[in-house]
Design an enzyme around this catalytic site. Structure first.
Site, short mmCIF file in Angstrom:
data_model
loop_
_atom_site.label_atom_id
_atom_site.label_comp_id
_atom_site.label_asym_id
_atom_site.label_seq_id
_atom_site.Cartn_x
_atom_site.Cartn_y
_atom_site.Cartn_z
N THR A 33 0.83 -1.27 -0.08
CA THR A 33 -0.14 0.06 -0.02
C THR A 33 1.05 1.31 0.09
O THR A 33 0.49 2.14 -0.65
CB THR A 33 -1.03 0.12 1.20
OG1 THR A 33 -1.77 -1.28 1.16
CG2 THR A 33 -1.83 1.28 1.15
N GLY A 87 1.52 0.80 6.21
CA GLY A 87 0.28 -0.08 5.95
C GLY A 87 -0.10 -0.89 7.16
O GLY A 87 0.73 -0.75 8.27
N ALA A 88 -1.01 -1.84 7.27
CA ALA A 88 -1.35 -2.56 8.24
C ALA A 88 -2.13 -3.85 7.81
O ALA A 88 -2.70 -3.86 6.66
CB ALA A 88 -2.36 -2.02 9.22
N ASP A 89 -2.08 -4.87 8.57
CA ASP A 89 -2.79 -6.24 8.01
C ASP A 89 -4.30 -6.27 8.68
O ASP A 89 -4.81 -6.79 7.98
CB ASP A 89 -2.03 -7.55 8.79
CG ASP A 89 -0.64 -7.50 8.10
OD1 ASP A 89 -0.49 -7.53 6.92
OD2 ASP A 89 0.58 -7.32 8.73
N GLY A 100 3.22 -6.62 10.34
CA GLY A 100 4.38 -7.83 10.16
C GLY A 100 4.02 -8.88 9.20
O GLY A 100 4.68 -9.63 8.96
N GLY A 101 3.10 -8.45 8.36
CA GLY A 101 2.68 -9.51 7.01
C GLY A 101 3.73 -9.61 6.28
O GLY A 101 4.08 -10.76 5.75
N GLY A 102 4.67 -8.44 6.26
CA GLY A 102 5.83 -8.53 5.53
C GLY A 102 7.04 -8.59 6.27
O GLY A 102 8.03 -8.45 5.68
N GLU A 108 9.46 -0.88 11.51
CA GLU A 108 8.09 -0.20 11.34
C GLU A 108 7.79 0.47 12.72
O GLU A 108 7.43 1.44 12.82
CB GLU A 108 7.30 -0.84 10.85
CG GLU A 108 7.24 -1.35 9.62
CD GLU A 108 6.21 -2.45 9.00
OE1 GLU A 108 5.77 -3.13 9.72
OE2 GLU A 108 5.99 -2.31 7.81
O1 DER Z 1 4.41 -5.90 6.97
C1 DER Z 1 3.87 -5.00 7.36
O2 DER Z 1 3.80 -4.51 8.40
C2 DER Z 1 3.13 -4.12 6.16
O3 DER Z 1 2.92 -3.00 6.73
C3 DER Z 1 1.60 -4.74 5.97
O4 DER Z 1 1.18 -4.74 7.29
C4 DER Z 1 0.49 -4.26 5.16
O5 DER Z 1 0.82 -4.73 3.90
P1 DER Z 1 0.09 -4.28 2.60
O6 DER Z 1 -0.18 -2.78 2.68
O7 DER Z 1 0.80 -5.18 1.30
O8 DER Z 1 -1.34 -5.04 3.07
#
Ligand code: DER
Length: 236
Positions: A33, A87-89, A100-102, A108
Site C-alpha cells: 500500500t 500499511g497494516a494487516d 508484520g505481514g511483510g 516499522e
Molecule cells: O508488514 C507490514 O507491516 C506491512 O505494513 C503490512 O502490514 C501491510 O502490507 P500491505 O500494505 O501489503 O497489505
C-alpha cells in the site's frame, strides 16, 4: 483491481490530510500500500520534496525511496520524525493493528514510535472490529533464531496460541529471515484474547528471545481505508 484502487485511495487521502508543507522528515512504511503513498508524494513535485528526507522501514522501503528519486535519510540522523505513514494487516475499532505481514514490523515500530504523527493506510479488508478476524496467520512475532523453538512452546502451552508456527520462506529453503537477521513466528489468537491486544502484546514481549511483536497498540493517530465503492473510511 478494486483492492489496488482502494489502497491508492487510502494512501492519497492520508498524504493529502497529514503531510504538511513544513514537514521535513517523513517515515515510509513497508508493504504493497505504501508505494501509493510515495506515488502521491512524488506527484506533489520536486519543489515540495527537495528539502525533505524520507526514512525507510526496511530494504523494500529503502529501495522504494531511492527508485522514486526522494531524499533518503536514516533514523540514526533523524530520531524524531514528523509523520510516518505505513500499511497494516488489520486495524480494530481502537486503531490497534496487526503489522508484520511483510516481516518488517521491528523497524516499522521504531519509526512509528519516533513519529510525532503515525498514520495507517489500508484496503477495506483490513478494517475490522477485532484483530485476527480476517488476518488468519495472526500476530507476527520477530524472534532471535536461537530462541524460536522455546518461544513457540511458550505460545502453544502458556499463551493460548496452539497454532503458532514458524514462518517458512517461499522462494528460499527454510524460514523467512528478517532485515535484522531474525525469524518470524505467526501466532493466531481468539477474538476474546483480541479484546485486549495490549495485554497480549505485553505478555509476548516479555518472553525471552522475542525481539518485537506485530501488535501496534495506541500508536496510530488515524487510519484510512479505501472502499470498493470508491469512498474512503477514516478512523481516529
Ligand atoms: O508488514 C507490514 O507491516 C506491512 O505494513 C503490512 O502490514 C501491510 O502490507 P500491505 O500494505 O501489503 O497489505
Amino acid at each position: 483491481t478494486a483492492i489496488e484502487r482502494s489502497k491508492q485511495l487510502a494512501a492519497w487521502t492520508a498524504v493529502d490530510q497529514h503531510i504538511k508543507p513544513e514537514h521535513r522528515v517523513i517515515g515510509i512504511g513497508s508493504g504493497s500500500t505504501v508505494p501509493y503513498v510515495v506515488e502521491r508524494i512524488v506527484l506533489q513535485g520536486y519543489e515540495a520534496n527537495k528539502d525533505r528526507v524520507f526514512i525507510p522501514t526496511g530494504f523494500q522501503s529503502k529501495e522504494l525511496i531511492i527508485s522514486s528519486g526522494l531524499g533518503l535519510g536514516d533514523v540514526d540522523q533523524y530520531p524524531t520524525i514528523d509523520v510516518t505513514i505505513d500499511g497494516a494487516d488489520e486495524v480494530d475499532l481502537e486503531l490497534n493493528c496487526i503489522k508484520g505481514g511483510g516481516a518488517c514490523h521491528l523497524r516499522e515500530k521504531v519509526l512509528a514510535e519516533a513519529a510525532l504523527t503515525f498514520i495507517l493506510v489500508a484496503d477495506y479488508r483490513k478494517n475490522v472490529d477485532y484483530l485476527c478476524t480476517n488476518f488468519k496467520p495472526g500476530v507476527p512475532i520477530e524472534v532471535v533464531p536461537f530462541a524460536y523453538a522455546k518461544v513457540l512452546r511458550n505460545l502453544h502451552e502458556s499463551l493460548r496460541s496452539p497454532n503458532a508456527t514458524l514462518r517458512m520462506a517461499v522462494a528460499k529453503a527454510g524460514p523467512v529471515v528478517t532485515d535484522n537477521g531474525n525469524f518470524v513466528i505467526d501466532a493466531p489468537f481468539s477474538r476474546e484474547d483480541m479484546t485486549d491486544p495490549y495485554a497480549i502484546m505485553a505478555r509476548i514481549k516479555m518472553l525471552t528471545g522475542v525481539v518485537e511483536v506485530g501488535l501496534f497498540c495506541h500508536m496510530a493517530k488515524a487510519a484510512y481505508f479505501g472502499n470498493q465503492d470508491g469512498s474512503v473510511t477514516a478512523k481516529w
